[in-house]
Design a protein around this motif. Sequence first.
Motif, PDB file in Angstrom:
ATOM      1  N   ASN A   1       0.885  -1.233  -0.051  1.00 50.68           N
ATOM      2  CA  ASN A   1      -0.095   0.181  -0.145  1.00 50.68           C
ATOM      3  C   ASN A   1       0.843   1.309  -0.132  1.00 50.68           C
ATOM      4  OD1 ASN A   1       0.689   0.661   2.668  1.00 50.68           O
ATOM      5  ND2 ASN A   1      -0.978  -0.690   3.465  1.00 50.68           N
ATOM      6  N   THR A   2       0.263   2.360  -0.060  1.00 52.41           N
ATOM      7  CA  THR A   2       0.870   3.712  -0.291  1.00 52.41           C
ATOM      8  C   THR A   2       1.977   4.015   1.063  1.00 52.41           C
ATOM      9  OG1 THR A   2      -1.047   4.865   0.248  1.00 52.41           O
ATOM     10  CG2 THR A   2      -0.597   4.638  -2.056  1.00 52.41           C
ATOM     11  N   GLU A   3       1.084   3.626   2.119  1.00 55.08           N
ATOM     12  CA  GLU A   3       1.963   3.914   3.368  1.00 55.08           C
ATOM     13  C   GLU A   3       3.104   2.982   3.527  1.00 55.08           C
ATOM     14  OE1 GLU A   3      -0.828   2.956   6.755  1.00 55.08           O
ATOM     15  OE2 GLU A   3      -2.170   4.390   6.116  1.00 55.08           O
ATOM     16  N   GLN A   4       3.124   1.684   3.193  1.00 52.06           N
ATOM     17  CA  GLN A   4       4.418   1.072   3.046  1.00 52.06           C
ATOM     18  C   GLN A   4       5.263   1.705   2.246  1.00 52.06           C
ATOM     19  OE1 GLN A   4       2.360  -2.450   2.075  1.00 52.06           O
ATOM     20  NE2 GLN A   4       2.950  -3.455   4.175  1.00 52.06           N
ATOM     21  N   LEU A   5       4.959   2.062   0.815  1.00 53.44           N
ATOM     22  CA  LEU A   5       5.871   2.562   0.101  1.00 53.44           C
ATOM     23  C   LEU A   5       6.457   3.900   0.383  1.00 53.44           C
ATOM     24  CD1 LEU A   5       6.932   2.128  -2.926  1.00 53.44           C
ATOM     25  CD2 LEU A   5       4.945   3.658  -3.675  1.00 53.44           C
ATOM     26  N   ALA A   6       5.426   4.939   0.987  1.00 57.54           N
ATOM     27  CA  ALA A   6       6.053   6.107   1.869  1.00 57.54           C
ATOM     28  C   ALA A   6       7.053   5.796   3.024  1.00 57.54           C
ATOM     29  CB  ALA A   6       5.068   6.990   2.385  1.00 57.54           C
ATOM     30  N   ALA A   7       6.867   4.901   3.698  1.00 53.02           N
ATOM     31  CA  ALA A   7       7.786   4.493   4.634  1.00 53.02           C
ATOM     32  C   ALA A   7       8.826   3.954   4.351  1.00 53.02           C
ATOM     33  CB  ALA A   7       7.020   3.357   5.722  1.00 53.02           C
ATOM     34  N   ALA A   8       8.961   3.167   3.243  1.00 52.45           N
ATOM     35  CA  ALA A   8      10.316   2.471   2.665  1.00 52.45           C
ATOM     36  C   ALA A   8      11.185   3.790   2.078  1.00 52.45           C
ATOM     37  CB  ALA A   8      10.051   1.402   1.390  1.00 52.45           C
ATOM     38  N   ASN A   9      10.316   4.735   1.258  1.00 56.12           N
ATOM     39  CA  ASN A   9      11.040   5.925   0.859  1.00 56.12           C
ATOM     40  C   ASN A   9      11.654   6.913   1.744  1.00 56.12           C
ATOM     41  OD1 ASN A   9      10.462   5.189  -2.061  1.00 56.12           O
ATOM     42  ND2 ASN A   9       8.661   6.427  -2.092  1.00 56.12           N
ATOM     43  N   LYS A  10      10.845   6.843   2.892  1.00 59.46           N
ATOM     44  CA  LYS A  10      11.535   7.723   3.982  1.00 59.46           C
ATOM     45  C   LYS A  10      12.631   7.138   4.643  1.00 59.46           C
ATOM     46  CE  LYS A  10      10.447   9.736   8.383  1.00 59.46           C
ATOM     47  NZ  LYS A  10      11.603   9.504   9.051  1.00 59.46           N
ATOM     48  N   ALA A  11      12.636   5.776   4.679  1.00 61.25           N
ATOM     49  CA  ALA A  11      13.860   5.115   5.232  1.00 61.25           C
ATOM     50  C   ALA A  11      15.095   5.164   4.291  1.00 61.25           C
ATOM     51  CB  ALA A  11      13.192   3.550   5.596  1.00 61.25           C
ATOM     52  N   ASN A  12      14.687   5.007   3.212  1.00 57.72           N
ATOM     53  CA  ASN A  12      15.944   5.280   2.172  1.00 57.72           C
ATOM     54  C   ASN A  12      16.544   6.391   2.060  1.00 57.72           C
ATOM     55  OD1 ASN A  12      15.696   2.404   1.250  1.00 57.72           O
ATOM     56  ND2 ASN A  12      14.425   2.900  -0.255  1.00 57.72           N
ATOM     57  N   LEU A  13      15.485   7.791   2.116  1.00 59.46           N
ATOM     58  CA  LEU A  13      16.109   9.120   2.154  1.00 59.46           C
ATOM     59  C   LEU A  13      16.811   9.402   3.503  1.00 59.46           C
ATOM     60  CD1 LEU A  13      16.088  11.901   1.001  1.00 59.46           C
ATOM     61  CD2 LEU A  13      14.167  12.270   2.345  1.00 59.46           C
ATOM     62  N   ASP A  14      16.432   8.465   4.665  1.00 58.97           N
ATOM     63  CA  ASP A  14      17.138   8.810   5.875  1.00 58.97           C
ATOM     64  C   ASP A  14      18.435   8.279   5.678  1.00 58.97           C
ATOM     65  OD1 ASP A  14      15.136  10.178   6.961  1.00 58.97           O
ATOM     66  OD2 ASP A  14      14.250   8.339   8.256  1.00 58.97           O
ATOM     67  N   SER A  15      18.446   7.071   5.017  1.00 55.92           N
ATOM     68  CA  SER A  15      19.935   6.248   5.156  1.00 55.92           C
ATOM     69  C   SER A  15      20.844   6.981   3.925  1.00 55.92           C
ATOM     70  CB  SER A  15      19.611   4.995   4.419  1.00 55.92           C
ATOM     71  OG  SER A  15      18.961   4.111   5.358  1.00 55.92           O
TER      72      SER A  15
END
Length: 182
Positions: A4-18
Amino acid sequence: MTINTEQLAAANKANLDSLVELTQKAFSSIEKLVELNMQAARESLEQTAEQAKAVLAVKGPQELAALQQDFLKPAQEKAMAYGRQVYDIATSTQAEVKKMAEAQMAAAKTQFSTLVEEATKNAPQGSEAAMAMVKTAMTNASSAFESVQKAAQQATSLAETNLKNLGETAEKATKAATKRRA
């Protein structure tokens, strides 16, 4: 199972943080190297000025030869110290990046395991064998990755030991050569 979009947004945020964390580590390392180089350049300029004054005050060839001997040892020691400092900066940065990569890999492995478990729960009747094969493949891939990671750690450790031994040998040889000249 769908993402879902929440999972995708969380993954993108985690990648950006990294990415931000990795960039900060890289800049920190670069700042340390720039600071070290500026310090070395400043000291070199001061030392060159002092040496030039000393050379201008020389009254004969023997005095010049002795003066050159006096210049040689500190220069060799400073070069060795500089090399050690660069090595320390590089190894600490490498250790931080490695730690970060290992955390990322662990998180990815956990996420993938969760996805496989979810898929297994929602799999249609009769697909148990296929799901078991996926789990086995995942376990085998994880084991292979861990083996490669251990081998890489051993190779890195061996290279670090060899580099350290080489530096110590060069330092001893430099000291011995300096003593013979004196």
